[in-house]
Design a protein around this motif. Sequence first.
Motif, PDB file in Angstrom:
ATOM      1  N   LYS A   1      24.666  27.119 -73.150  1.00 52.24           N
ATOM      2  CA  LYS A   1      24.427  26.376 -74.380  1.00 52.24           C
ATOM      3  C   LYS A   1      23.698  27.221 -75.436  1.00 52.24           C
ATOM      4  CE  LYS A   1      25.752  21.972 -73.752  1.00 52.24           C
ATOM      5  NZ  LYS A   1      24.856  21.054 -73.038  1.00 52.24           N
ATOM      6  N   ASN A   2      22.774  28.078 -74.984  1.00 51.25           N
ATOM      7  CA  ASN A   2      21.994  28.860 -75.935  1.00 51.25           C
ATOM      8  C   ASN A   2      22.860  29.676 -76.875  1.00 51.25           C
ATOM      9  OD1 ASN A   2      19.576  27.935 -75.190  1.00 51.25           O
ATOM     10  ND2 ASN A   2      18.817  29.817 -74.230  1.00 51.25           N
TER      11      ASN A   2
ATOM     12  N   ASP B   1      25.629  28.882 -78.236  1.00 50.13           N
ATOM     13  CA  ASP B   1      26.059  28.017 -79.341  1.00 50.13           C
ATOM     14  C   ASP B   1      24.906  27.822 -80.334  1.00 50.13           C
ATOM     15  OD1 ASP B   1      27.472  26.336 -80.926  1.00 50.13           O
ATOM     16  OD2 ASP B   1      27.717  24.728 -79.463  1.00 50.13           O
TER      17      ASP B   1
ATOM     18  N   THR C   1      24.449  31.049 -82.339  1.00 50.66           N
ATOM     19  CA  THR C   1      25.482  31.185 -83.371  1.00 50.66           C
ATOM     20  C   THR C   1      25.164  30.314 -84.568  1.00 50.66           C
ATOM     21  OG1 THR C   1      27.102  31.537 -81.620  1.00 50.66           O
ATOM     22  CG2 THR C   1      27.967  30.992 -83.800  1.00 50.66           C
ATOM     23  N   ARG C   2      24.785  29.082 -84.298  1.00 47.59           N
ATOM     24  CA  ARG C   2      24.490  28.169 -85.404  1.00 47.59           C
ATOM     25  C   ARG C   2      23.243  28.606 -86.186  1.00 47.59           C
ATOM     26  NH1 ARG C   2      27.005  22.964 -85.035  1.00 47.59           N
ATOM     27  NH2 ARG C   2      28.475  22.930 -83.302  1.00 47.59           N
TER      28      ARG C   2
ATOM     29  N   MET D   1      20.824  19.530 -80.442  1.00 50.34           N
ATOM     30  CA  MET D   1      21.394  20.262 -79.300  1.00 50.34           C
ATOM     31  C   MET D   1      20.295  20.781 -78.368  1.00 50.34           C
ATOM     32  SD  MET D   1      24.340  22.410 -81.326  1.00 50.34           S
ATOM     33  CE  MET D   1      24.790  23.412 -79.897  1.00 50.34           C
TER      34      MET D   1
END
Lengths: 89, 89, 89, 89
Positions: B2-3, B5, B8-9, B50
């Motif tokens: 998950k990290n 993602d 990236t954001r 998130m």
Amino acid sequence: MKNADVMTRLKIAEGHLRGIQKMVEEDAYCIDVIRQIQAVQAALNKIGGMILENHLNSCLITAVQGDDPNERERVLKEIVDVYNAATQV
Amino acid sequence: MKNADVMTRLKIAEGHLRGIQKMVEEDAYCIDVIRQIQAVQAALNKIGGMILENHLNSCLITAVQGDDPNERERVLKEIVDVYNAATQV
Amino acid sequence: MKNADVMTRLKIAEGHLRGIQKMVEEDAYCIDVIRQIQAVQAALNKIGGMILENHLNSCLITAVQGDDPNERERVLKEIVDVYNAATQV
Amino acid sequence: MKNADVMTRLKIAEGHLRGIQKMVEEDAYCIDVIRQIQAVQAALNKIGGMILENHLNSCLITAVQGDDPNERERVLKEIVDVYNAATQV
């Protein structure tokens, strides 16, 4: 009992909203009306936080310590959902 | 993971903020700048949600299923705190 | 008349808050209560925006077209203030 | 010049976002990351308010004192729009 405090605050917010209707009827200055509306919103934020705290300390603990992984997932998902919704109101 | 993602954001949001600086340097229309700032804030809301989701599905489960009532209380209290803070930014 | 619409929406929000008190009394699920509170907040956001629109199209125009620079400054400052407050509730 | 202050704050927010990426890379505690994201959002709120203030004291005054009713309407409408958007991020 925590609910009593939530109920009191909801009643106060309701009375506050009635007071705002009176302001609008009496043609109060727009900016003053907006400020009172924002005060009600701040009060509702506080109430929402209190209810969430109750929820975490009861339902969430039960679900996370329980045997049903679906139930646990559902309860955790709901918290993310209300958090995301909170950032949008 | 998950990290990845989240990273990236965060990078996209950082690039977005650099683009906004360019707009300000080039004297872009104020309202357009404000709208871009609001877009970054919406992106940060999404990222915060998130990270909270990750947290609930790891640290929170560990704490609530663990033996230390103080640790459990601390973790639940933190979630209420970030929820309350989220309603104020 | 715009005020009629604002009044109607304020009354609906007030009724909504009474419904939420009923939910709390009847021990409704916490997350459902939070969601209803957030719905009231969204409704109040809408009402605040409507009142601001009225204000800009009346008082603000009068002040900005008027001869008193202090009054103009005061009115513009108020708008920044309610904008800043809006980002915090 | 006001823009210089806005630029400085945007650069600080950008640096803050890079620091947050570092925190994520180093597996910092989720709640600490969320708090830092909320701090950036509060900084962006502040910047948005400053830009709106500039806008009201320049473009808005010009439009409202000008002869074009469509332009005036457009500028006032934009302010309502960013206000409404501000309540949602």
